[in-house]
Design a protein around this motif. Structure first.
Motif, short mmCIF file in Angstrom:
data_model
loop_
_atom_site.label_atom_id
_atom_site.label_comp_id
_atom_site.label_asym_id
_atom_site.label_seq_id
_atom_site.Cartn_x
_atom_site.Cartn_y
_atom_site.Cartn_z
N GLU A 1 21.64 6.49 8.79
CA GLU A 1 22.99 6.55 9.37
C GLU A 1 23.19 7.83 10.17
O GLU A 1 23.83 7.82 11.22
CB GLU A 1 24.04 6.54 8.25
CG GLU A 1 24.44 5.17 7.76
CD GLU A 1 25.37 5.30 6.55
OE1 GLU A 1 24.89 5.04 5.43
OE2 GLU A 1 26.53 5.68 6.72
N GLN B 1 31.49 9.08 11.22
CA GLN B 1 30.58 8.12 10.58
C GLN B 1 30.84 6.70 11.07
O GLN B 1 31.80 6.46 11.80
CB GLN B 1 30.79 8.19 9.06
CG GLN B 1 32.21 7.79 8.63
CD GLN B 1 32.38 7.67 7.14
OE1 GLN B 1 31.60 8.21 6.37
NE2 GLN B 1 33.39 6.93 6.71
N GLN C 1 26.68 11.61 4.81
CA GLN C 1 26.46 10.23 5.22
C GLN C 1 25.78 9.50 4.06
O GLN C 1 25.30 10.13 3.12
CB GLN C 1 25.54 10.16 6.45
CG GLN C 1 26.02 10.97 7.66
CD GLN C 1 27.14 10.28 8.44
OE1 GLN C 1 27.58 9.18 8.11
NE2 GLN C 1 27.61 10.95 9.49
N ARG D 1 34.84 5.68 2.50
CA ARG D 1 33.83 6.61 2.00
C ARG D 1 34.17 7.03 0.58
O ARG D 1 35.34 7.15 0.22
CB ARG D 1 33.69 7.81 2.92
CG ARG D 1 34.99 8.57 3.17
CD ARG D 1 35.00 9.32 4.50
NE ARG D 1 33.71 9.85 4.92
CZ ARG D 1 33.15 10.95 4.44
NH1 ARG D 1 33.78 11.68 3.55
NH2 ARG D 1 31.97 11.35 4.85
#
Ligand SMILES: *Cc1c(COP(=O)(O)O)cnc(C)c1O
Length: 485
Positions: A150, A350, A145, A355
């Motif tokens: 988060e 997530q 993450q 990402r």
């Protein structure tokens, strides 16, 4: 800029960064600028016509560096460390070069697969129970993450969904809104503010569990508040334990808390943002005993494991809990491998879709330092914090405010909070070193965190002599003012 110029400028930039880090000690650790300083130094809008690299480059020292707090200076002792190493910097460059967005396996298979394997490596380094590892066909697994905040939010949201589904199946007369209104999450009164924020974002109540006089939460304290809340019709569903609290690096009692959470159907998340890196050393691993009771666990290699920001490692025992909470499948994100059980699509693990290829940083750092190199780094920092503790203890004017376990020392002048605020002010105004304070109960306390990768005993000694001298000057005027009153 074409590839030919990029080759040239890239090498110049590497030289600039290497010089910056090699000579960082000569820069003042905290900048002299006032708020708004930068706007006056640059134009109001973007340039209409292109500028040259030279133009941009020369503005780094002119405009940016005067306003930089040098986190990697060996005189930086504030907050917690932000990791940095040359292998991680190089990996980050490669990540930028590949420039993929790895939201699904198909979006860039190496990005997903390296991450899964690196989180298994890292999990084994801290002896996480097998259930948290992905292996070839595990139920669990790890994900990178962006931050511990988060990770906590993701865990809390997954726990919320899981609880709502369970309660609705047990009591179909309750609506989702009824249940939402009764959910309660818990964390220590010493927990990081990001935990309270996760509850705020998720729209659930959050309660503090009182810590003891060593700032640790015990099972009995949680049990008491759970019993009261259940009696008044609330639904406890989430507990965030902290290993290595931000104010003073205390450790909640996992072995007492875990069984209570398991019995009460409460998701236990462990936030070990800072301290987690130390668990690669056998002598500190015992702090993690009880992790076997947890549903999710998180720590930040970007704090203390030489992997530059951002890289926050999170593991869950049941990946289905995350995927069950967050999975949506619009057609444009589906791919033909999806039916295979071997696929991980990290977008279900997530908050964002996109990402970066962050596992490259872990791969480079783990290979080029090796476990022993990383252990040495942790042990050196712990040694230096004990050195500082020892210096403080030799001075009768000062006191140590919490047990020194890892790389953080909480200390203060014996005396009022006003006196200690004045001391901190004089330290940070002199700008030779940089510290931040915390509150431990009613006390205003100074935190001395060993941060830089390159900090040595001489820097710690210098910092202490400097603090001690400022204290002497302060106490002189303080006593005069006191006598006049
Ligand atoms: C630093 C810290 C955090 C926040 O970490 P981010 O990765 O910046 O979100 C959370 N919890 C604890 C205990 C911390 O020390």
């Amino acid at each position: 800029m074409d590839a030919t110029e990029f080759r040239k400028r890239g090498k110049e930039m590497v030289d600039y960064v290497a010089d910056y880090l090699e000579k960082i000690e000569k820069r003042q650790v905290f900048p002299d600028v006032e708020p708004g300083y930068l706007r006056t130094l640059i134009p109001d809008c973007a340039p209409q016509d292109p500028e040259s690299f030279e133009d941009v480059f020369k503005d780094i020292e002119k405009i940016i560096m005067p306003g930089v707090t040098h986190w990697h200076s060996p005189y930086f002792f504030a907050y917690f460390p932000s990791a940095s190493s040359f292998p991680a910097l190089l990996a980050d460059m490669l990540c930028g070069g590949i420039g993929c967005v790895g939201f699904s396996w198909a979006a860039s298979p190496a990005c997903t697969e390296l991450e899964t394997v690196m989180l298994d490596w890292l999990g084994k380094m801290i002896s996480l129970p097998e259930e948290f590892l992905a292996g070839r066909d595990g139920q669990g697994g790890g994900v990178i993450q962006g931050s511990a905040s988060e990770a906590t939010l993701v865990a809390l949201l997954a726990a919320r969904t899981k609880t709502i589904r369970r309660v609705r199946s047990e009591k179909p007369e309750l609506t989702e809104a009824d249940i939402m209104g009764r959910l309660v999450a818990y964390a220590s009164d010493q927990a990081h503010s990001s935990v309270e924020r996760a509850a705020l974002i998720s729209g659930v109540k959050m309660k503090s569990v009182p810590s003891d006089d060593t700032f640790a939460v015990h099972g009995s304290a949680l049990k008491k508040i759970l019993d009261e809340d259940k009696a008044s019709g609330l639904i406890p569903f989430f507990f965030c334990a902290t290993l290595g609290t931000t104010p003073c690096c205390s450790f909640d009692k996992l072995l007492e808390l875990g069984p209570i959470c398991n019995k009460e159907n409460i998701w236990m998340h462990i936030d070990a943002a800072y301290a987690g890196s130390a668990f690669i050393c056998p002598e500190f691993r015992h702090f993690l005993n009880g992790v076997e009771f947890a549903d999710s666990f998180n720590f930040n290699p970007h704090k203390w494991l030489l992997v530059n920001f951002d890289c926050s490692a999170m593991w869950v025992k049941k990946r289905s809990d995350l995927i069950g909470a967050f999975k949506l499948e619009p057609l444009y994100l589906q791919h033909h491998h999806q039916e295979s059980g071997l696929i991980t699509d990290y977008r279900h693990w997530q908050i964002p879709l996109g990402r970066r290829f962050r596992s490259l940083k872990l791969w480079f750092v783990l290979r080029m330092y090796g476990v022993t190199g990383l252990q040495e780094h942790i042990r050196k920092h712990v040694r230096l914090s004990h050195q500082f503790e020892h210096l403080v203890l030799q001075d009768e004017r000062f006191e140590i405010c919490a047990e020194v376990v890892l790389g953080l020392v909480c200390f203060r002048l014996k005396g009022s909070n006003e006196l200690n605020k004045a001391l901190l002010k004089s330290i940070n105004e002199a700008k030779k070193i940089h510290l931040v304070p915390c509150h431990l109960r009613e006390k205003f306390v100074l935190r001395f965190a060993i941060c830089s990768r390159t900090v040595e005993s001489t820097h710690v000694k210098f910092a202490w002599q400097h603090i001690s001298q400022l204290a002497t000057e302060l106490l002189k005027t303080w006593e005069q003012n006191h006598q006049q009153q």
